[in-house]
Design a protein around this motif. Structure first.
Motif, PDB file in Angstrom:
ATOM      1  N   SER A  38      19.450  42.583  -9.435  1.00 13.26           N
ATOM      2  CA  SER A  38      19.957  41.606  -8.827  1.00 13.26           C
ATOM      3  C   SER A  38      19.285  40.043  -9.094  1.00 13.26           C
ATOM      4  O   SER A  38      19.762  39.248  -8.520  1.00 13.26           O
ATOM      5  N   ALA A  39      18.338  40.035  -9.950  1.00 13.15           N
ATOM      6  CA  ALA A  39      17.764  38.723 -10.033  1.00 13.15           C
ATOM      7  C   ALA A  39      17.714  38.117 -11.303  1.00 13.15           C
ATOM      8  O   ALA A  39      18.461  38.817 -12.130  1.00 13.15           O
ATOM      9  N   GLN A  40      17.834  36.900 -11.617  1.00 15.99           N
ATOM     10  CA  GLN A  40      18.139  36.068 -12.736  1.00 15.99           C
ATOM     11  C   GLN A  40      16.659  36.180 -13.609  1.00 15.99           C
ATOM     12  O   GLN A  40      16.027  35.120 -13.557  1.00 15.99           O
ATOM     13  N   VAL A  41      16.447  37.291 -14.143  1.00 16.56           N
ATOM     14  CA  VAL A  41      15.176  37.303 -14.906  1.00 16.56           C
ATOM     15  C   VAL A  41      15.362  38.000 -16.075  1.00 16.56           C
ATOM     16  O   VAL A  41      16.190  38.746 -16.487  1.00 16.56           O
ATOM     17  N   ASN A  42      14.545  37.768 -17.170  1.00 23.54           N
ATOM     18  CA  ASN A  42      14.783  38.380 -18.526  1.00 23.54           C
ATOM     19  C   ASN A  42      14.009  39.592 -18.365  1.00 23.54           C
ATOM     20  O   ASN A  42      12.787  39.903 -18.037  1.00 23.54           O
ATOM     21  N   LEU A  43      14.837  40.957 -18.642  1.00 29.30           N
ATOM     22  CA  LEU A  43      14.416  42.228 -18.114  1.00 29.30           C
ATOM     23  C   LEU A  43      13.086  42.462 -18.817  1.00 29.30           C
ATOM     24  O   LEU A  43      12.187  42.972 -18.368  1.00 29.30           O
ATOM     25  N   THR A  44      13.061  42.422 -20.097  1.00 28.84           N
ATOM     26  CA  THR A  44      11.952  42.716 -20.991  1.00 28.84           C
ATOM     27  C   THR A  44      10.684  41.956 -20.516  1.00 28.84           C
ATOM     28  O   THR A  44       9.581  42.871 -20.661  1.00 28.84           O
ATOM     29  N   ASP A  45      10.768  40.698 -20.639  1.00 28.40           N
ATOM     30  CA  ASP A  45       9.538  39.805 -20.176  1.00 28.40           C
ATOM     31  C   ASP A  45       9.158  40.231 -18.832  1.00 28.40           C
ATOM     32  O   ASP A  45       7.878  40.555 -18.567  1.00 28.40           O
ATOM     33  N   ALA A  46      10.403  40.472 -17.870  1.00 28.49           N
ATOM     34  CA  ALA A  46       9.806  40.954 -16.425  1.00 28.49           C
ATOM     35  C   ALA A  46       9.009  42.223 -16.308  1.00 28.49           C
ATOM     36  O   ALA A  46       8.084  42.338 -15.793  1.00 28.49           O
ATOM     37  N   LEU A  47       9.653  43.172 -17.103  1.00 34.57           N
ATOM     38  CA  LEU A  47       9.085  44.252 -17.332  1.00 34.57           C
ATOM     39  C   LEU A  47       7.424  44.401 -17.793  1.00 34.57           C
ATOM     40  O   LEU A  47       6.805  45.095 -17.073  1.00 34.57           O
ATOM     41  N   ASN A  48       7.568  43.703 -18.915  1.00 34.95           N
ATOM     42  CA  ASN A  48       6.206  43.591 -19.528  1.00 34.95           C
ATOM     43  C   ASN A  48       4.982  42.956 -18.438  1.00 34.95           C
ATOM     44  O   ASN A  48       3.794  43.369 -18.307  1.00 34.95           O
ATOM     45  N   GLU A  49       5.477  42.130 -17.718  1.00 36.37           N
ATOM     46  CA  GLU A  49       4.718  41.373 -16.802  1.00 36.37           C
ATOM     47  C   GLU A  49       4.212  42.352 -15.853  1.00 36.37           C
ATOM     48  O   GLU A  49       3.117  42.482 -15.610  1.00 36.37           O
ATOM     49  N   GLU A  50       5.358  43.152 -15.252  1.00 36.83           N
ATOM     50  CA  GLU A  50       4.713  44.086 -14.179  1.00 36.83           C
ATOM     51  C   GLU A  50       3.574  45.103 -14.910  1.00 36.83           C
ATOM     52  O   GLU A  50       2.674  45.688 -14.088  1.00 36.83           O
ATOM     53  N   TYR A  51       4.026  45.555 -16.040  1.00 38.35           N
ATOM     54  CA  TYR A  51       3.208  46.637 -16.715  1.00 38.35           C
ATOM     55  C   TYR A  51       1.859  46.146 -16.739  1.00 38.35           C
ATOM     56  O   TYR A  51       0.623  46.739 -16.799  1.00 38.35           O
ATOM     57  N   GLU A  52       1.699  44.737 -16.773  1.00 37.70           N
ATOM     58  CA  GLU A  52       0.390  44.108 -17.368  1.00 37.70           C
ATOM     59  C   GLU A  52      -0.305  44.120 -15.869  1.00 37.70           C
ATOM     60  O   GLU A  52      -1.643  44.308 -16.004  1.00 37.70           O
ATOM     61  N   ARG A  53       0.445  43.599 -14.699  1.00 39.39           N
ATOM     62  CA  ARG A  53      -0.071  43.744 -13.714  1.00 39.39           C
ATOM     63  C   ARG A  53      -0.527  44.962 -13.122  1.00 39.39           C
ATOM     64  O   ARG A  53      -1.828  45.027 -12.513  1.00 39.39           O
ATOM     65  N   PHE A  54       0.257  45.893 -13.021  1.00 40.89           N
ATOM     66  CA  PHE A  54       0.016  47.180 -12.819  1.00 40.89           C
ATOM     67  C   PHE A  54      -0.064  48.193 -14.148  1.00 40.89           C
ATOM     68  O   PHE A  54       0.674  48.732 -14.372  1.00 40.89           O
ATOM     69  N   GLN A  55      -1.131  48.297 -14.429  1.00 44.72           N
ATOM     70  CA  GLN A  55      -1.277  48.990 -16.116  1.00 44.72           C
ATOM     71  C   GLN A  55      -0.787  50.440 -15.823  1.00 44.72           C
ATOM     72  O   GLN A  55      -0.180  50.962 -16.939  1.00 44.72           O
ATOM     73  N   VAL A  56      -1.261  51.235 -14.898  1.00 48.38           N
ATOM     74  CA  VAL A  56      -0.814  52.532 -14.772  1.00 48.38           C
ATOM     75  C   VAL A  56       0.499  52.637 -14.901  1.00 48.38           C
ATOM     76  O   VAL A  56       1.038  53.840 -15.318  1.00 48.38           O
ATOM     77  N   LEU A  57       1.367  51.780 -14.290  1.00 49.02           N
ATOM     78  CA  LEU A  57       3.085  51.812 -14.554  1.00 49.02           C
ATOM     79  C   LEU A  57       3.446  52.039 -15.868  1.00 49.02           C
ATOM     80  O   LEU A  57       4.060  52.520 -16.126  1.00 49.02           O
ATOM     81  N   GLY A  58       2.697  51.242 -16.767  1.00 47.94           N
ATOM     82  CA  GLY A  58       3.032  51.164 -18.139  1.00 47.94           C
ATOM     83  C   GLY A  58       2.724  52.382 -18.825  1.00 47.94           C
ATOM     84  O   GLY A  58       3.600  52.830 -19.587  1.00 47.94           O
ATOM     85  N   GLU A  59       1.838  53.133 -18.035  1.00 53.62           N
ATOM     86  CA  GLU A  59       1.310  54.284 -19.011  1.00 53.62           C
ATOM     87  C   GLU A  59       2.367  55.403 -18.589  1.00 53.62           C
ATOM     88  O   GLU A  59       2.438  56.498 -19.155  1.00 53.62           O
ATOM     89  N   ARG A  60       3.127  55.084 -17.273  1.00 47.76           N
ATOM     90  CA  ARG A  60       3.653  56.254 -16.927  1.00 47.76           C
ATOM     91  C   ARG A  60       5.346  55.950 -16.917  1.00 47.76           C
ATOM     92  O   ARG A  60       6.013  56.319 -15.989  1.00 47.76           O
ATOM     93  N   ARG A  61       5.613  54.958 -17.594  1.00 52.43           N
ATOM     94  CA  ARG A  61       6.836  54.286 -17.437  1.00 52.43           C
ATOM     95  C   ARG A  61       8.153  54.976 -17.661  1.00 52.43           C
ATOM     96  O   ARG A  61       9.060  55.197 -16.930  1.00 52.43           O
ATOM     97  N   LYS A  62       7.917  56.085 -18.641  1.00 58.93           N
ATOM     98  CA  LYS A  62       9.149  57.130 -18.855  1.00 58.93           C
ATOM     99  C   LYS A  62       9.044  58.540 -17.622  1.00 58.93           C
ATOM    100  O   LYS A  62       9.847  59.198 -17.512  1.00 58.93           O
ATOM    101  N   ARG A  63       8.111  58.539 -17.018  1.00 59.26           N
ATOM    102  CA  ARG A  63       7.812  59.792 -16.254  1.00 59.26           C
ATOM    103  C   ARG A  63       8.733  59.528 -14.913  1.00 59.26           C
ATOM    104  O   ARG A  63       9.045  58.393 -14.221  1.00 59.26           O
ATOM    105  N   HIS A  64       9.088  60.586 -14.236  1.00 60.61           N
ATOM    106  CA  HIS A  64       9.801  60.906 -13.090  1.00 60.61           C
ATOM    107  C   HIS A  64       8.861  60.432 -12.001  1.00 60.61           C
ATOM    108  O   HIS A  64       7.805  60.754 -12.045  1.00 60.61           O
TER     109      HIS A  64
END
Lengths: 236, 298
Positions: free
Chosen positions: A103-129
């Motif tokens: 619902s936000a005006q953000v570039n999805l890829t950039d925004a995702l990468n930014e959050e994965y950088e901020r919370f690295q453990v989420l990046g490692e688990r991105r495909k997990r349920h």
């Protein structure tokens, strides 16, 4: 900035909030403290439009949001991490994050990468349920999902609930950091007054739906009576 | 090869799957609505029948077959969206029996209305493909162009729906709105709109099933979807109501069971096939064959 004015909420005959008023400035953490049933969660739910107040106004950056639908309040830049985190277990980590960004005006890829950088453990688990995540990881995901939409206001409902003390301490540091770097207005609801007061700039104490104290966090922390009667913290 | 394809066993497999895909479509449409709004739509078959009447009778005015299919689906989707907005939305948060009662009433209204407008005589739609079985060196192969058409169309629609839910932004929002409506609203998702879209999708899938039924030997009449709805409902129940995959598998299972009972026992007891499978399935796995968890979260 959030300004709450003369806000009252009823659940049937029960008064959940009585003429609550306070201000939470931008770039600062305002802790909302009080015992169980003090009205803390109701306050956040009313700000997000999930509960309709009987009277009063809620200004988000000078705009009264009372009467506006929840989804539109969210789209105005209010991120709400609900009690129990609200992570959707049946979806993956990345799907939860994508939902937050939709619902936000953000570039999805950039925004995702930014959050994965901020919370690295989420990046490692991105495909997990999300059902496979620990409590701390879920809390990080809930925060990242709110932050990915670039909110101006962040409402956090008991983020430390169910977390080990070290995890809580780390989480509080993250919140303090975010508030500074993103110039967020943070409303931090906590039963754990001690850890919240450590990072908060201001504090509002609720008791049975009324504001009993409102001021600088340091003053509230130093007030022996407040601590004893309302916050359940006896020793300092 | 051709001898094998001509065996009665293969005949029954093809026949069972051909009916089964229709049940699967109906079951899938029920699951879509159940997942998003927790309503068992007893008028699903009747809504599809009604949309098919509006669309397919355009053939009388010289409109081409495929245009009529598109009109039927579009009318079905509009009818589905309107039903959610007008009949179902006021009932959210009320006892779960309320929407069931309303939809059973709606079923009666639609069937009565269809009889009044189009009479209850069976209409046969000019079939788009031949129903004559293919032959290979004098051996019958129990596949006709029509059977292939119905299987390809049904499976294509199922794959399309699966892809929509799995890979698109809309699908993600539909799933989230169904799983966690309040959290979704906090994330800025227009949940009300998603529920309407869910009903539209479901009714569109139902309309496809009804179009296939009306185009075949069965023909089009006001109650033509009643038995098919029951089979589709049982299929959805076997799958556990929550699982689109389970609904599809349940539909195929019932189609095959009916066909084999019909062939080796008696046509009169064929509808029992679904019931027998349901009873066995509920005894083995009461939560549904394809549901992961024992109980739903409230």
């Amino acid at each position: 900035m959030i300004r709450v004015d003369n806000l009252s909420v009823n659940y049937g005959a029960v008064r959940a909030l009585r003429e609550v008023g306070f201000e939470a400035p931008s770039g600062q953490i305002t802790a909302v403290l009080g015992a169980n049933g003090a009205g803390k969660t109701t306050l956040l739910r009313t700000i997000s439009g999930l509960v309709k107040p009987r009277q009063g106004a809620i200004y988000i950056d000078e705009f009264d949001v009372v009467g506006i639908a929840t989804e539109n309040i969210a789209r105005r830049g209010v991120g709400h991490v609900p009690e129990g985190r609200g992570v959707i277990e049946e979806l993956t980590v990345e799907e939860n994050l994508r939902l937050g960004a939709l619902s936000a005006q953000v570039n999805l890829t950039d925004a995702l990468n930014e959050e994965y950088e901020r919370f690295q453990v989420l990046g490692e688990r991105r495909k997990r349920h999300c059902s496979t995540l620990s409590g701390g990881e879920r809390q990080m995901l809930a925060m990242a999902r709110a932050l990915i939409a670039r909110p101006r206001v962040l409402l956090l409902d008991e983020p430390s609930l169910g977390l080990a003390p070290q995890v809580t301490a780390q989480l509080m540091r993250t919140i303090a950091q975010l508030c500074e770097t993103e110039n967020l207005t943070v409303l931090l609801v906590e039963q754990n007054a001690k850890s919240a007061l450590r990072i908060a700039h201001r504090a509002v104490v609720l008791h049975l739906g009324s504001v009993v104290a409102n001021g600088a966090a340091a003053d509230v922390a130093a007030d022996e009576d407040l601590r004893r009667y309302y916050l359940g913290v006896v020793t300092s | 090869m051709s001898v094998f394809l001509s065996s009665s066993f293969i005949h029954n497999i093809f026949g069972g799957l051909a009916t089964g895909v229709i049940y699967s479509l109906v079951a899938l449409s029920l699951v879509i609505i159940w997942q998003s709004t927790h309503v068992l739509n007893f008028a699903q078959g009747a809504m599809a029948m009604f949309a098919t009447y509006i669309g397919m009778t355009e053939i009388d005015r010289g409109v081409g077959y495929w245009w009529c299919v598109i009109i039927s689906v579009a009318v079905g989707m509009i009818l589905g969206g309107m039903t959610e907005r007008v009949l179902i939305r006021p009932l959210y948060g009320k006892p779960e029996i309320n929407p069931i009662v309303v939809m059973v009433g709606f079923l009666g209204v639609l069937e009565a209305l269809a009889s009044a407008i189009w009479t209850s005589t069976t209409r046969n739609i000019t079939e788009p493909f031949s129903q004559v079985y293919y032959q290979d060196h004098g051996h019958l192969i129990f596949l006709s162009a029509f059977v292939i058409f119905q299987m390809v169309l049904a499976i294509g629609i199922m794959l399309l729906v699966a892809a929509l839910f799995r890979f698109t932004k809309l699908g993600l929002q539909l799933r989230a709105s169904a799983l966690a409506p309040e959290v979704s609203r906090l994330l800025g998702i227009r949940v009300g709109r998603m529920l309407t879209i869910g009903w539209m999708l479901s009714a569109g899938v139902g309309a496809i099933a009804a179009v296939i039924v009306a185009s075949g030997n069965f023909g089009l009449f006001p109650t033509n979807m009643d038995g098919i709805f029951v089979a589709g409902f049982i299929a959805a129940a076997i799958g556990g109501l929550e699982s689109p995959m389970g609904a599809v598998a349940g539909g195929l299972l019932i189609g095959l069971a009916e066909q084999f009972i019909l062939a080796y026992w008696s046509p009169n007891v064929a509808p029992l096939g679904g019931i027998i499978i349901l009873v066995v399935a509920l005894m083995v796995r009461p939560q549904g064959l394809f549901t992961k968890r024992m109980s739903r979260r409230v």
